[in-house]
Scaffold this active site. Structure first.
Site, PDB file in Angstrom:
ATOM      1  N   GLU A  28     -28.592  35.589   4.490  1.00  0.00           N
ATOM      2  CA  GLU A  28     -29.465  35.507   3.891  1.00  0.00           C
ATOM      3  C   GLU A  28     -30.645  34.568   3.673  1.00  0.00           C
ATOM      4  OE1 GLU A  28     -30.818  39.618   2.392  1.00  0.00           O
ATOM      5  OE2 GLU A  28     -33.046  38.665   2.004  1.00  0.00           O
ATOM      6  N   HIS A  57     -31.718  33.458  -0.974  1.00  0.00           N
ATOM      7  CA  HIS A  57     -32.909  33.065  -1.746  1.00  0.00           C
ATOM      8  C   HIS A  57     -33.734  31.756  -1.142  1.00  0.00           C
ATOM      9  CE1 HIS A  57     -35.154  35.214  -3.864  1.00  0.00           C
ATOM     10  NE2 HIS A  57     -34.559  36.073  -3.371  1.00  0.00           N
ATOM     11  N   ARG A 103     -36.060  39.745   9.147  1.00  0.00           N
ATOM     12  CA  ARG A 103     -36.671  40.951   8.056  1.00  0.00           C
ATOM     13  C   ARG A 103     -38.344  41.555   7.900  1.00  0.00           C
ATOM     14  NH1 ARG A 103     -33.450  42.277   4.457  1.00  0.00           N
ATOM     15  NH2 ARG A 103     -34.200  41.453   2.386  1.00  0.00           N
ATOM     16  N   GLU A 160     -38.712  37.724   5.111  1.00  0.00           N
ATOM     17  CA  GLU A 160     -39.086  39.123   3.724  1.00  0.00           C
ATOM     18  C   GLU A 160     -40.050  38.432   3.549  1.00  0.00           C
ATOM     19  OE1 GLU A 160     -35.446  39.198   1.064  1.00  0.00           O
ATOM     20  OE2 GLU A 160     -36.544  38.832  -0.248  1.00  0.00           O
ATOM     21  N   ASP A 170     -27.465  36.632   0.343  1.00  0.00           N
ATOM     22  CA  ASP A 170     -28.560  36.125   0.014  1.00  0.00           C
ATOM     23  C   ASP A 170     -28.804  35.234  -0.821  1.00  0.00           C
ATOM     24  OD1 ASP A 170     -31.851  38.343  -0.856  1.00  0.00           O
ATOM     25  OD2 ASP A 170     -31.063  35.557   0.445  1.00  0.00           O
ATOM     26  N   TRP A 184     -37.123  29.915  -6.509  1.00  0.00           N
ATOM     27  CA  TRP A 184     -36.595  31.020  -7.004  1.00  0.00           C
ATOM     28  C   TRP A 184     -35.614  31.622  -6.125  1.00  0.00           C
ATOM     29  CZ3 TRP A 184     -37.978  36.348  -6.978  1.00  0.00           C
ATOM     30  CH2 TRP A 184     -36.668  37.370  -7.427  1.00  0.00           C
ATOM     31  N   TYR A 196     -29.423  34.185  -9.605  1.00  0.00           N
ATOM     32  CA  TYR A 196     -30.022  35.180  -8.638  1.00  0.00           C
ATOM     33  C   TYR A 196     -29.599  36.230  -8.555  1.00  0.00           C
ATOM     34  CZ  TYR A 196     -32.386  37.616  -5.116  1.00  0.00           C
ATOM     35  OH  TYR A 196     -32.547  38.146  -4.365  1.00  0.00           O
ATOM     36  N   ARG A 215     -24.388  44.269  -0.369  1.00  0.00           N
ATOM     37  CA  ARG A 215     -25.308  42.495  -0.103  1.00  0.00           C
ATOM     38  C   ARG A 215     -24.071  42.474  -1.537  1.00  0.00           C
ATOM     39  NH1 ARG A 215     -30.659  40.786  -1.875  1.00  0.00           N
ATOM     40  NH2 ARG A 215     -29.625  41.024  -3.986  1.00  0.00           N
ATOM     41  N   GLU A 242     -32.358  47.750   4.488  1.00  0.00           N
ATOM     42  CA  GLU A 242     -31.951  46.769   2.976  1.00  0.00           C
ATOM     43  C   GLU A 242     -32.176  48.262   2.407  1.00  0.00           C
ATOM     44  OE1 GLU A 242     -33.721  43.248   1.505  1.00  0.00           O
ATOM     45  OE2 GLU A 242     -33.297  44.033  -0.693  1.00  0.00           O
TER      46      GLU A 242
HETATM   47  C1  CS2 Z   1     -34.467  39.555  -2.281  1.00  0.00           C
HETATM   48  C2  CS2 Z   1     -35.445  40.566  -2.765  1.00  0.00           C
HETATM   49  O1  CS2 Z   1     -33.767  41.813  -1.356  1.00  0.00           O
HETATM   50  C3  CS2 Z   1     -34.259  40.577  -1.065  1.00  0.00           C
HETATM   51  O2  CS2 Z   1     -33.498  40.059   0.021  1.00  0.00           O
HETATM   52  O3  CS2 Z   1     -34.545  38.196  -1.705  1.00  0.00           O
HETATM   53  O4  CS2 Z   1     -35.031  40.947  -4.102  1.00  0.00           O
HETATM   54  C4  CS2 Z   1     -36.560  39.289  -3.533  1.00  0.00           C
HETATM   55  O5  CS2 Z   1     -36.326  38.605  -4.255  1.00  0.00           O
HETATM   56  C5  CS2 Z   1     -38.243  40.433  -4.141  1.00  0.00           C
HETATM   57  O6  CS2 Z   1     -37.994  41.274  -2.988  1.00  0.00           O
HETATM   58  C6  CS2 Z   1     -39.239  39.468  -4.782  1.00  0.00           C
HETATM   59  O7  CS2 Z   1     -40.809  40.181  -4.729  1.00  0.00           O
HETATM   60 MG    MG Z   2     -33.793  38.505   0.377  1.00  0.00          MG
END
Ligand code: CS2
Ligand code: MG
Length: 418
Positions: A252, A228, A299, A278, A226, A418, A175, A163, A355
């Site tokens: 993602e 995000h 995810r 996630e 990602d 975020w 990020y 990634r 991941e």
């Molecule tokens: C991120 C995470 O790994 C990822 O895909 O989205 O690092 C996420 O920011 C954190 O798990 C938040 O606690």
């Molecule tokens: Mg993520």
């Protein structure tokens, strides 16, 4: 065999263990973790991860004050019954706090079941469907050159999938990019930090990043990215189209996923594979995404999605619609969750990718484990149960310290995702 015969343990082999105690181990070896330990009358204990980054003590209280009293005396082999009791029996259901608490209990019971039957948990989920789980690493950099270097470092370590996240020119803190050369850990002690975001600058920059990355990495490396949760569907459609020449493994979290239908708009404009989930915690967060084939990878992690019991069901539901697993595996999910994800990933037919953000050496000392990385794949190991333990005396050296995930604002100060 008559029903009553099943109750006698000597000849039926029925697992008639009893939960006699359960307690939490809250620790912070570099970052906060909440771990549930469940003990049985036969001396077999199991572990469950109850970590919810930035809201750890809410889950700890849910378990300590409301769940643990209901566990004593139950048979840990009854994973379905206990899961339904904790999900339906609470009346109030769903949400990250509730489902992370239920997940911790569920993981611990599967750990106990594997240990009691002297077999690794994957054997209870259908056995191995592959020799190992393909994993992806996290590469990042303040700019394109640094990110290329980071990708190449992970390729040299043996990863077949990486990634990539990079600083966006003109944006102070992006990020996924660590500050001050330290390993990336988004949760910070003290009150939430604030970061800036500019969609316009990001959308102009991302295609350039992946054009250079694909040139440097060649055609075979799986590249992931990602977003995000930061775009609108039409912005994500534009990004997807712009990244198509670089054939990403997935894009993602393109948008906040409360509006599952929003993915239909993205889907109608681009062939870039989509991954999300996630922040989900039940099948209801992703049922439409899956059955309308609006995503390619789900995810939702074992720890935030209610445990192994529902994760298996979601994987089987997803398999009907060509959707594969791509479980979240950041460092704020403990080694217990990583182990559970690998047992599931080894067994389910529609495994996609896992991941892998390696935990620090300190965390690995607190959570000794069997899972191993080798040549781009990971395997959970052959130890009975999940194959993770917790060194409680080491854990006690690192007391909890409240920490928060950052918040983000647009350049005009508007609070954003975020
Ligand atoms: C991120 C995470 O790994 C990822 O895909 O989205 O690092 C996420 O920011 C954190 O798990 C938040 O606690
Ligand atoms: Mg993520």
């Amino acid at each position: 065999m008559r029903i009553e015969d099943v109750s006698s343990t000597e000849d039926s082999g029925t697992l008639l263990l009893k939960i006699v105690a359960a307690r939490l181990i809250v620790c912070s070896p570099g970052r906060n973790f909440v771990t549930l330990r469940v003990d049985t009358d036969e001396g077999v204990s199991g572990l469950g991860d109850a970590t919810l980054n930035g809201r750890e003590l809410a889950v700890a209280s849910y378990l300590e004050d409301h769940v643990i009293p209901c566990l004593i005396g139950r048979n840990p082999a009854q994973t379905e019954e206990v899961w339904q009791y904790l999900y339906r029996g609470a009346y109030w259901r769903r949400g990250p706090i509730t489902m992370t608490a239920i997940a911790a209990v569920d993981m611990a019971l599967w750990d106990i079941k594997g240990k009691a039957l002297n077999t690794p948990v994957y054997n209870l989920l259908g056995g191995a469907s592959r020799h190992g789980c393909l994993v992806y690493a996290h590469a990042n950099g303040a700019d394109i050159a640094e990110t290329i270097d980071s990708v190449q470092k992970h390729v040299a370590e043996g990863y077949l999938a990486v990634r990539a996240q990079a600083g966006v020119p003109g944006i102070a803190s992006s990020y996924g990019v660590p500050k001050g050369g330290k390993p990336y850990e988004p949760a910070e002690r003290g009150l939430p930090s604030e970061s800036l975001w500019s969609t316009e600058r990001y959308l102009n920059f991302a295609p350039k990043l992946f054009e250079e990355l694909r040139k440097a990495a060649g055609e075979n490396l799986h590249l992931l990215h990602d977003v995000h949760h930061r775009l609108t569907p039409i912005e994500a459609a534009r990004l997807g189209k712009s990244l198509e020449p670089y054939h990403l493994f997935w894009m993602e979290d393109p948008v906040p996923a409360e509006l599952q239908d929003g993915f239909a708009l993205i889907r109608s404009h681009t062939t870039v594979p989509l991954a999300t989930g996630e922040v989900f915690n039940t099948i209801w967060d992703c049922k439409e995404l899956i059955e309308r084939q609006l995503i390619d990878y789900i995810r939702m992690a074992v720890v935030h999605g209610g445990g192994i019991t529902p994760a298996r069901k979601v994987a089987d539901f997803a398999a009907l619609y060509h959707v594969r697993t791509g479980y979240h595996g950041a460092t704020d999910l403990s080694p217990v969750t990583m182990a559970a994800a690998l047992h599931l990933g080894l067994a389910v037919h529609n495994f996609g990718i896992q991941e892998h953000m390696p935990h620090s050496g300190l965390v690995d000392e607190v959570f000794p484990h069997e899972y191993r990385f080798e040549a781009g794949y990971m395997h959970p190991g052959e130890k009975p149960g999940l194959g993770v333990e917790i060194d409680e005396s080491r854990a006690a050296r690192y007391p909890y310290q409240r920490a928060y995930l950052p918040i983000a604002r647009k350049l005009d100060g508007t609070l954003t995702d975020w």
